[in-house]
Motif scaffolding. Sequence first.
Motif, PDB file in Angstrom:
ATOM      1  N   ASN A 163       0.767  -1.337   0.045  1.00 47.30           N
ATOM      2  CA  ASN A 163       0.104  -0.009  -0.026  1.00 47.30           C
ATOM      3  C   ASN A 163       0.976   1.542  -0.022  1.00 47.30           C
ATOM      4  O   ASN A 163       0.547   2.272  -0.804  1.00 47.30           O
ATOM      5  CB  ASN A 163      -0.954   0.136   1.099  1.00 47.30           C
TER       6      ASN A 163
ATOM      7  N   GLU B 280      -4.712   1.487  -1.321  1.00 46.85           N
ATOM      8  CA  GLU B 280      -5.252   0.727  -0.316  1.00 46.85           C
ATOM      9  C   GLU B 280      -6.011  -0.557  -0.332  1.00 46.85           C
ATOM     10  O   GLU B 280      -6.708  -0.642  -1.047  1.00 46.85           O
ATOM     11  CB  GLU B 280      -5.844   1.403   1.013  1.00 46.85           C
TER      12      GLU B 280
ATOM     13  N   THR C  47      -7.665  -2.885   1.444  1.00 44.28           N
ATOM     14  CA  THR C  47      -8.347  -2.709   2.655  1.00 44.28           C
ATOM     15  C   THR C  47      -8.341  -4.006   3.664  1.00 44.28           C
ATOM     16  O   THR C  47      -8.509  -3.803   4.928  1.00 44.28           O
ATOM     17  CB  THR C  47      -9.831  -2.170   2.627  1.00 44.28           C
ATOM     18  N   ARG C  48      -8.383  -5.249   3.387  1.00 45.10           N
ATOM     19  CA  ARG C  48      -8.771  -6.160   4.118  1.00 45.10           C
ATOM     20  C   ARG C  48      -7.837  -7.348   4.016  1.00 45.10           C
ATOM     21  O   ARG C  48      -6.984  -7.720   4.855  1.00 45.10           O
ATOM     22  CB  ARG C  48     -10.250  -6.997   3.714  1.00 45.10           C
TER      23      ARG C  48
ATOM     24  N   GLU D  83      -9.094   0.381  -2.621  1.00 43.68           N
ATOM     25  CA  GLU D  83      -9.192   1.639  -2.953  1.00 43.68           C
ATOM     26  C   GLU D  83      -8.158   2.246  -3.571  1.00 43.68           C
ATOM     27  O   GLU D  83      -6.833   2.184  -3.145  1.00 43.68           O
ATOM     28  CB  GLU D  83      -9.461   2.451  -1.480  1.00 43.68           C
TER      29      GLU D  83
END
Length: 664
Positions: free
Chosen positions: A47, A59, A61-62, A80
């Motif tokens: 990221n 990013e 995210t998970r 994202e």
Amino acid sequence: MNSLFPTAPRLRNTWWARVLAGVAVLLVALVLLAVFFPWDWLRGPVNRYVSERTGRHFEITRQLDVKLGRTIQVMADGIEFANPEWARAHYLVKAEAAEIHIGLWSLFGGRIDLPLLRLQKPELGLQIEPDGKRTWALGKNTADESSVPVIGQLLVDQGTLHYLAVGEGADIKAEFALVAEASAELPLSYKARGKWKGEPFTAQGKTGGVLQLSADTQGSFPLEIDAAVGRTRLKARGSVTNLAEFGNMDATFELEGRSLSDLYKLLGVVLPGTPPYKLRGQLNKQGPSWAVSQIGGVLGKSDLNGALTFTNAKPIPLLTGQIQSKLLDFEDLGPIIGLSSDNAPPAMAKAGQTPQRRPARAGRVLPDAKLGFDKLMAMNAKVSYSATKILHVKALPLDRMSVVINLDKGLLQLDPLTLGVAGGELTGRLAINSAAKPAAIEARLDGKAIQLNQLFPTIASTKSSLGRISGQVDLKGSGNSTAQVLASSSGNVAFLMGAGEISNILLEFMGLDGGEIIKFLVRGDRNVRLRCAAAAFGVQKGLMTSKAIVLDTVDTVIVGTGQVSLADETLNIRLEPSPKDTSILSLRSPLTIGGTFGAPTAFPDKGALAGRAGIALALAVINPLLALAATIETGPGKDADCREVIRQAAAPRAAARIPASSVK
């Protein structure tokens, strides 16, 4: 003793076996490491690295997972990727999940190659600026095209897209989703609305489940669309390769709109203003060339069929092809030639599609609507058009036409131009040089064997008239309307007619007093036998000055002089009779035709003498040819030499004279 120690070859074999076993163990370990490595540990560093290299927020995210190979597969659970700060939409892409295939070898060449990109529930924000900056360029310099990733296939399930291109007048928001039937040929449906080219835009349709975005991707991409831009509507179904660049295409289509001229703004194709149209056909695109075949449909009340090819070549596009009409409604030509069209709806006039006349002034009839020459520099063309039959011609009895339209660097030539007129033919050329300001226009037309009894279809009394007319028009002028061009024109005009029979044609046609003219021509007889007639005018800056006006009837030779102003649209013609029978000499008085084109007048000059000496003296000052015509009346008038009259009237254009034998 030798059996207690291994030989050298045995030692070497054992060593290689151990090396190979070690390499195998290492490879297995690396594979196991790659398979079971907890890639998600690298999610944070990845990221940060992507954010630093692109200059915008990125990013996963998970969760992150990776599969190594010649093509690296990256699985991201939640992603994202922000847009640059100058963009309107916050995210370039925001998705529930993403599967990204990255070409390994392309990375060493500094190119981002994504053979496959799969997104779940994405939100996409694409924007391009007039200076070339685009949100999907992944470098810090978003105007650098080399930083744009090459995407082979794009798979989406459902989501939204916002596309903004200020320079193209585009601001479109779209929604898309997979239909429940996964086996459907076109599983992905979409709806879009917004602005395109500054016009209201709506679209809906279906596509294939895999969007082919690269020319390197094998196969074609099926597409179905129903779109409207402004008042232009397109329905199409077919297939496309390389959707990102709109590569090769094969599709059927239906196109309708209020005017073909609207297509210039949408597609860059220069076409004239027309009444509403509805067309269908087959579209095939190969590289920069768009070939439209099997064209069929209507334009206003006229039918159209044929084929066209538009090549988006540099620096100037080219349009070629052939179009035909079995039936052409003359009203549909109104917007093209500067006349109002009864087939054009009021909305077209408000939008400037139908030429609008300036407030009418008494007596003026020449079209003064501005003609659209300003777009002629935008495209080259070579298109032929023909109409087998022309209907609803109110003034001029056209029955057929054919023309080859040549447009080269702003020079428009209708050459050859052929019109069927009143049983005869009008041929020649028309040239418009739009590079000149105002536009320079040249017309050279020849009329042959035009039947007098068909020339004025709205006048019942002309049906029994006999005779054939020939003519020549050779004019040059400048302007942006028909009225302006004629008002500035210079050149020559000639009309010729052989033996025939007329009544009060011209007078009824112009709204003059037929009774007075019949008294002028013959005594007590509405039918006039004409042996020959000729009229020739020299034209200088819109002023037509007579070179020869001669009418030879069975009992009278009529000669005339005068001027016609194309600028003011006024008439000033004086006709003087020379009777062949001295017993009717007192009944003949000169006739003056005046007034305007829209409101002409005619009245006899009873105070003038009709003697031969007076005529010859006046004509000698104006035109030696007419003086010669007058001097043939020795005592009782004699028949005019029709062949000589025709030869003199044809003289203004020595290079293209009409033989006397052609007028019978």
